[in-house]
Design a protein around this motif. Structure first.
Motif, short mmCIF file in Angstrom:
data_model
loop_
_atom_site.label_atom_id
_atom_site.label_comp_id
_atom_site.label_asym_id
_atom_site.label_seq_id
_atom_site.Cartn_x
_atom_site.Cartn_y
_atom_site.Cartn_z
N THR A 50 0.84 -1.19 0.00
CA THR A 50 0.00 0.00 0.00
C THR A 50 0.88 1.25 0.00
N VAL A 51 0.47 2.24 -0.76
CA VAL A 51 1.22 3.48 -0.90
C VAL A 51 0.27 4.65 -0.73
N THR A 52 0.65 5.63 0.07
CA THR A 52 -0.15 6.84 0.23
C THR A 52 0.69 8.05 -0.18
N THR A 53 0.18 8.80 -1.15
CA THR A 53 0.82 10.02 -1.63
C THR A 53 -0.17 11.16 -1.51
N PHE A 54 0.20 12.32 -2.01
CA PHE A 54 -0.71 13.47 -1.99
C PHE A 54 -0.41 14.35 -3.19
N GLY A 55 -1.37 15.19 -3.54
CA GLY A 55 -1.19 16.07 -4.69
C GLY A 55 -0.94 15.27 -5.95
N THR A 56 -0.06 15.76 -6.79
CA THR A 56 0.33 15.06 -8.00
C THR A 56 1.83 14.92 -7.99
N MET A 57 2.30 13.71 -7.74
CA MET A 57 3.73 13.46 -7.62
C MET A 57 4.33 12.84 -8.87
N GLY A 58 3.50 12.62 -9.90
CA GLY A 58 4.00 12.08 -11.14
C GLY A 58 4.24 10.58 -11.13
N PHE A 59 3.63 9.88 -10.18
CA PHE A 59 3.90 8.46 -9.99
C PHE A 59 2.94 7.52 -10.72
N ASP A 60 1.80 8.00 -11.14
CA ASP A 60 0.70 7.12 -11.54
C ASP A 60 1.11 6.06 -12.56
#
Length: 446
Positions: A50-60
């Motif tokens: 599981t990974v939690t990010t925020f905003g748009t980090m360019g990972f998708d």
């Protein structure tokens, strides 16, 4: 990154990862680290991370690449809209001791709070961090290292700041439009806030329009430029009686009283219309904000012809706003696999791909010179073919990591946030400062 140094209420970004960037990112899709880091797990055991990010980090787009290269790994990613909300989510789960993901994105502005509980994060040296320490610019590595020398975060992006400006609006005001000439207009290497506000007044006198969207982002940049911000390195508050901060505040208040602020709500630009209707002509832009600008212009019905550009200059000199880290909470049931994913996501090829997708400038030394960063992509095309990566690399020179105290983000949003709104509405700077100090004593000192 914002009322909290990267409080992201992002509009959807139209810019995607280019074919070239994806090809580059694919180069990192081997088992384990390309730089001697941790392995991706053992055997063929099926693992869900599981990974939690925020905003748009360019990972998708990167998650699918990792899964394809590691068939035993499934990634369940969740993204929280704003930095404020992500901080609240992390603090709630951290306090409960449960619910945290295997990989938790942490924002620079949280570091004061994160380091208070750094022992609850995995020491990534146990999974190969010592072998890849040269990956990052030294100050980024230092930020992710706790007082005991434990590396708890792998750096993703940093936020060197340049100046976004609208060529069309500058031309209407009789100002230069070429980005090199614009840099010279603001003073080049000697650019100051006094000069920025002076040009802003010229613009306002000529057009009757505001020069920047609102005072909050400007104040954020001013504070971030100081060797010592809201806290001293030993976590003592550094606000009351701080003549430097007070002087900058008075400058900002004067500029607002002259009509230079458009008094926009932070992170709410009328669905992008303020970026397309001439409401303001300049915008402070750390690398990750470039994607925000493009997304807002698109939401407002504009495109590259709307006229936004990016200049290699910033008032007051080098400044950094935002930047994140990938951490592995100790509650993870798969720390080795989680550390391997965090390692891979911050390798040069993946950092270059994230930049092409969202303008998040790499904290990795090698990544900063990667063709995926220095070359042309959809985002740079939008900004009048500006060499975004090259400019940001220059803007990163001279950046010194500022110590972030335990309530740094709270001070930015809950203490100075209301005071910023006051000066943008015409309240004298002295009164707004006094109101901020009262809030400081209520929110932080009480």
């Amino acid at each position: 990154m914002s009322s909290t140094r990267r409080h992201h209420r992002w509009a959807a970004l139209a810019a995607g990862v280019t074919t070239l960037a994806l090809a580059v990112a694919g180069c990192g899709g081997s088992s384990g680290s390309a730089e001697g880091g941790s392995s991706s797990g053992t055997g063929n055991e099926k693992v869900e991370l599981t990974v939690t990010t925020f905003g748009t980090m360019g990972f998708d787009k990167l998650y699918a690449q990792y899964e394809a290269a590691h068939p035993n790994v499934t990634i369940k990613a969740s993204n929280i809209d704003t930095g404020d909300n992500a901080l609240t989510d992390w603090k709630t789960k951290q306090a409960a001791g449960s619910g945290l993901p295997d990989v938790q994105a942490v924002e620079e502005g949280w570091l004061g709070q994160v380091m208070k509980v750094s022992s609850s994060f995995t020491d990534l040296r146990e999974h190969g961090a010592d072998a890849i320490k040269d990956r990052w610019v030294p100050w980024k590595l230092a930020q992710g290292t706790d007082p005991e020398g434990r590396i708890i975060g792998y750096g993703t992006d940093i936020g060197p700041e340049g100046l976004c400006y609208n060529r069309t609006l500058f031309k209407q005001a009789g100002l230069p439009t070429d980005r090199d000439e614009v840099a010279t207009l603001f003073g080049g290497d000697q650019a100051s806030w006094a000069k920025y506000f002076e040009v802003g007044k010229q613009y306002h006198d000529k057009t009757g329009k505001a020069f920047y969207d609102q005072s909050g982002f400007v104040w954020n940049a001013m504070v971030n430029q100081q060797p010592v911000g809201y806290y001293t390195p030993d976590d003592k508050l550094n606000i009351e009686g701080n003549a430097t901060l007070r002087g900058l505040w008075d400058q900002l208040g004067t500029a607002a009283s002259q009509g230079l602020s458009a008094n926009q709500s932070q992170w709410d630009w009328g669905k992008g219309k303020a970026f397309t209707d001439g409401s303001f002509a300049t915008f402070v832009c750390p690398g990750w904000m470039l994607g925000v600008v493009k997304g807002q212009v698109s939401s407002g019905g504009g495109d590259a012809k709307t006229g936004w550009d990016f200049a290699d200059v910033f008032p007051g000199g080098a400044a950094n706003w935002g930047g994140s880290f990938l951490t592995v909470p100790k509650t993870s049931k798969h720390p080795a696999e989680a550390a391997a994913l965090a390692d891979w996501m911050t390798q040069p090829a993946q950092q270059a791909a994230a930049f092409a997708a969202a303008g998040v400038f790499p904290s990795g030394v090698q990544a900063q010179s990667d063709p995926g960063v220095t070359g042309t992509n959809e985002l740079s095309t939008f900004f009048n073919d500006a060499p975004l990566g090259t400019i940001l690399a220059k803007r990163a020179q001279g950046v010194v990591a500022q110590h972030k105290g335990p309530q740094d983000s709270v001070i930015q949003s809950q203490v100075f946030g209301p005071a910023i709104k006051e000066i943008d509405k015409g309240v004298p700077a002295a009164q707004a400062w006094d109101d901020a100090i009262k809030l400081l004593n209520q929110v932080v000192n009480s």
